[in-house]
Design an enzyme around this catalytic site. Structure first.
Site, PDB file in Angstrom:
ATOM      1  N   ALA A 110       0.470 -15.313   9.838  1.00  0.00           N
ATOM      2  CA  ALA A 110       0.645 -14.162  10.714  1.00  0.00           C
ATOM      3  C   ALA A 110       0.687 -14.599  12.175  1.00  0.00           C
ATOM      4  O   ALA A 110       1.585 -14.213  12.933  1.00  0.00           O
ATOM      5  CB  ALA A 110      -0.476 -13.152  10.482  1.00  0.00           C
ATOM      6  N   CYS A 170      -6.206 -16.818   3.991  1.00  0.00           N
ATOM      7  CA  CYS A 170      -5.286 -17.848   4.484  1.00  0.00           C
ATOM      8  C   CYS A 170      -4.116 -17.245   5.249  1.00  0.00           C
ATOM      9  O   CYS A 170      -3.447 -17.940   6.020  1.00  0.00           O
ATOM     10  CB  CYS A 170      -4.766 -18.680   3.308  1.00  0.00           C
ATOM     11  SG  CYS A 170      -3.826 -17.745   2.080  1.00  0.00           S
ATOM     12  N   LYS A 171      -3.866 -15.941   5.077  1.00  0.00           N
ATOM     13  CA  LYS A 171      -2.701 -15.320   5.691  1.00  0.00           C
ATOM     14  C   LYS A 171      -2.819 -15.191   7.209  1.00  0.00           C
ATOM     15  O   LYS A 171      -1.818 -14.953   7.889  1.00  0.00           O
ATOM     16  CB  LYS A 171      -2.447 -13.952   5.057  1.00  0.00           C
ATOM     17  CG  LYS A 171      -2.130 -14.004   3.568  1.00  0.00           C
ATOM     18  CD  LYS A 171      -0.848 -14.768   3.272  1.00  0.00           C
ATOM     19  CE  LYS A 171      -0.472 -14.665   1.799  1.00  0.00           C
ATOM     20  NZ  LYS A 171       0.820 -15.297   1.499  1.00  0.00           N
ATOM     21  N   ASP A 172      -4.038 -15.366   7.748  1.00  0.00           N
ATOM     22  CA  ASP A 172      -4.170 -15.425   9.213  1.00  0.00           C
ATOM     23  C   ASP A 172      -3.258 -16.497   9.793  1.00  0.00           C
ATOM     24  O   ASP A 172      -2.702 -16.350  10.885  1.00  0.00           O
ATOM     25  CB  ASP A 172      -5.609 -15.760   9.605  1.00  0.00           C
ATOM     26  CG  ASP A 172      -6.553 -14.582   9.484  1.00  0.00           C
ATOM     27  OD1 ASP A 172      -6.120 -13.502   9.049  1.00  0.00           O
ATOM     28  OD2 ASP A 172      -7.743 -14.759   9.831  1.00  0.00           O
TER      29      ASP A 172
END
Length: 345
Positions: A52, A47-49
Site C-alpha cells: 500500500a 504484510c499489505k502495509d
C-alpha cells in the site's frame, strides 16, 4: 532536543522490518528449524502495509496521485485496511470493493478507518459485473481523480516485497535460509520475496500454499487455467479463481494445498502453543509445513522461514469463534470446543 529513536513521525514509519520469531512448540516433532516472519507487527497488522505504501508513493512520485484524489482497490480486507490507514495520513479518500467472504471484523475495521466499502458477492466469476474486480474497475471509471491500485495485476505489488521482505529475511537469517513457505493470493508476497532470495541463493526452495477450490497449484504445474478446479472455500486472502499477473510462477518451486478445516485448527493451535495470535492464512501456512513434514520435505539442518501475513483480531467472528467453527462442522471428536469460560452467578 536529542533525537529519540523511539519517536516516529507517523505510523507509516513503522511499516516493515517485522521480526523473525523462532517457532519452538508447534514444531517440536518436526524436522528442521522454523522461523516465522510475523507481519502482524506492521502498524496495519498485515504484510499489505508494504504494498500500500510503496504503490502510493510511486504514484505520488509520478504525479498520478494528487492531494484530495481517491484511491480505489479490490481487497479481501487487509490491503484495504492498509490503504485506508495510509489515506488518512496522506489526505486521500479511499473506496474499497470487498469480497463478501471477508470477515465482518475486517469490514467493520475498514469502515472505522473512513473507507467507503462496497461488499460484493464472493462466489461469482471474476468477469461477473458484480465481482469485486469488476466493481472496482467500474468505480474507477466513474470517479474523476481516482487511481485503481489493482494489486492482482500490478508489478509494483511484487516490487514492494522484493525491496523489503526479501532483504529482511536474508539479513535476519544471515543467509542461512533453505526454504521459504508462503501463501499465494495476489502472489505479490511470495513472488517478490522469492525473487530476491533466489538471486542471493538459487538453491533456496520456495513453496507456495494454495487452497482447495483455487486454480493456482494446477496452473503452476500445467500452465493451464482449469475452471473445474474452482469451487467455494472459506480461507481469505489465499488462492484465486483467476491467474494474477502479480504471481511469478517461475520463482515458485511447488505448491501445496490445504483445507479450510485444518487451517482453522492450526491457526488456533499457533495461539495456544506459540502465543502468536495470527490470522486464518497464517494457519494455512503452518498447516502446509505440517503436511510437508509428512512428505519428508525437510531435514534436521534445514532453516525454514514461513510468512504469517496478518493478525488474528481480523478473524474473531470466524476461526476464533466457537460458534462459527461449529456452524462449519469444524469441531469433531478430535477438536472439541474447550469449556474455558465459566460464568459466576
Amino acid at each position: 532536543m536529542e533525537e529519540n529513536p523511539r519517536v516516529v513521525n507517523s505510523v507509516l514509519d513503522l511499516i516493515g522490518n517485522t521480526p523473525l520469531i523462532k517457532l519452538n512448540n508447534i514444531t517440536k516433532n518436526l524436522k528442521g528449524n522454523y522461523f516465522s516472519k510475523v507481519e502482524a507487527f506492521n502498524p496495519g497488522h498485515s504484510c499489505k502495509d508494504r504494498i500500500a505504501l510503496y504503490i502510493i508513493e510511486q504514484a505520488e512520485e509520478q504525479g498520478i496521485l494528487k492531494p484530495g484524489d481517491t484511491i480505489i482497490e479490490t481487497t479481501s480486507g487487509n490491503t484495504g485496511f492498509s490503504l485506508a490507514m495510509i489515506s488518512i495520513i496522506k489526505g486521500y479518500d479511499c473506496v474499497l470493493a470487498v469480497s463478501s467472504k471477508s470477515s465482518p471484523d475486517k469490514i467493520d475495521m475498514l469502515k472505522t478507518m473512513g473507507a467507503k466499502v462496497y461488499v460484493c458477492p464472493a462466489h461469482v466469476s471474476a468477469d461477473d459485473p458484480r465481482s469485486y474486480y469488476e466493481v472496482a474497475k467500474r468505480l474507477h471509471s466513474e470517479m474523476k481523480g481516482s487511481i485503481y491500485i489493482n494489486q492482482y495485476f500490478n508489478q509494483l505489488n511484487v516490487d514492494a516485497y522484493y525491496k523489503s521482505t526479501g532483504p529482511e529475511i536474508w539479513k535476519q537469517t544471515e543467509g542461512k535460509i533453505t526454504h521459504l513457505v508462503a501463501c499465494s493470493g495476489t502472489g505479490g508476497t511470495i513472488s517478490g520475496t522469492a525473487k530476491y532470495l533466489k538471486e542471493q541463493n538459487p538453491n533456496i526452495k520456495v513453496i507456495g500454499v494454495d487452497a482447495y477450490g483455487s486454480v493456482l497449484k494446477k496452473y503452476h504445474e500445467t500452465r493451464e487455467f482449469d475452471k473445474k478446479e474452482i469451487y467455494p472455500y472459506r480461507i481469505e486472502g489465499l488462492g484465486k479463481n483467476l491467474i494474477p499477473t502479480a504471481t511469478n510462477f517461475d520463482v515458485i518451486d511447488e505448491f501445496i494445498k490445504v483445507t479450510d478445516e485444518e487451517s482453522a485448527h492450526t491457526a488456533r493451535e499457533l495461539a495456544r502453543t506459540e502465543g502468536l495470535f495470527v490470522g486464518y492464512t497464517s494457519g494455512a501456512a503452518m498447516q502446509a509445513i505440517k503436511q510437508l513434514n509428512e512428505q519428508g520435505e525437510f531435514n534436521e539442518e534445514d532453516n525454514i522461514v514461513v510468512i504469517f501475513p496478518d493478525h488474528g483480531s481480523r478473524y474473531m467472528s470466524k476461526v476464533y469463534s466457537d460458534k462459527w467453527m461449529n456452524e462449519q462442522g469444524f469441531f469433531d471428536s478430535k477438536n472439541e470446543v474447550s469449556e474455558s469460560i465459566q460464568y459466576i452467578k
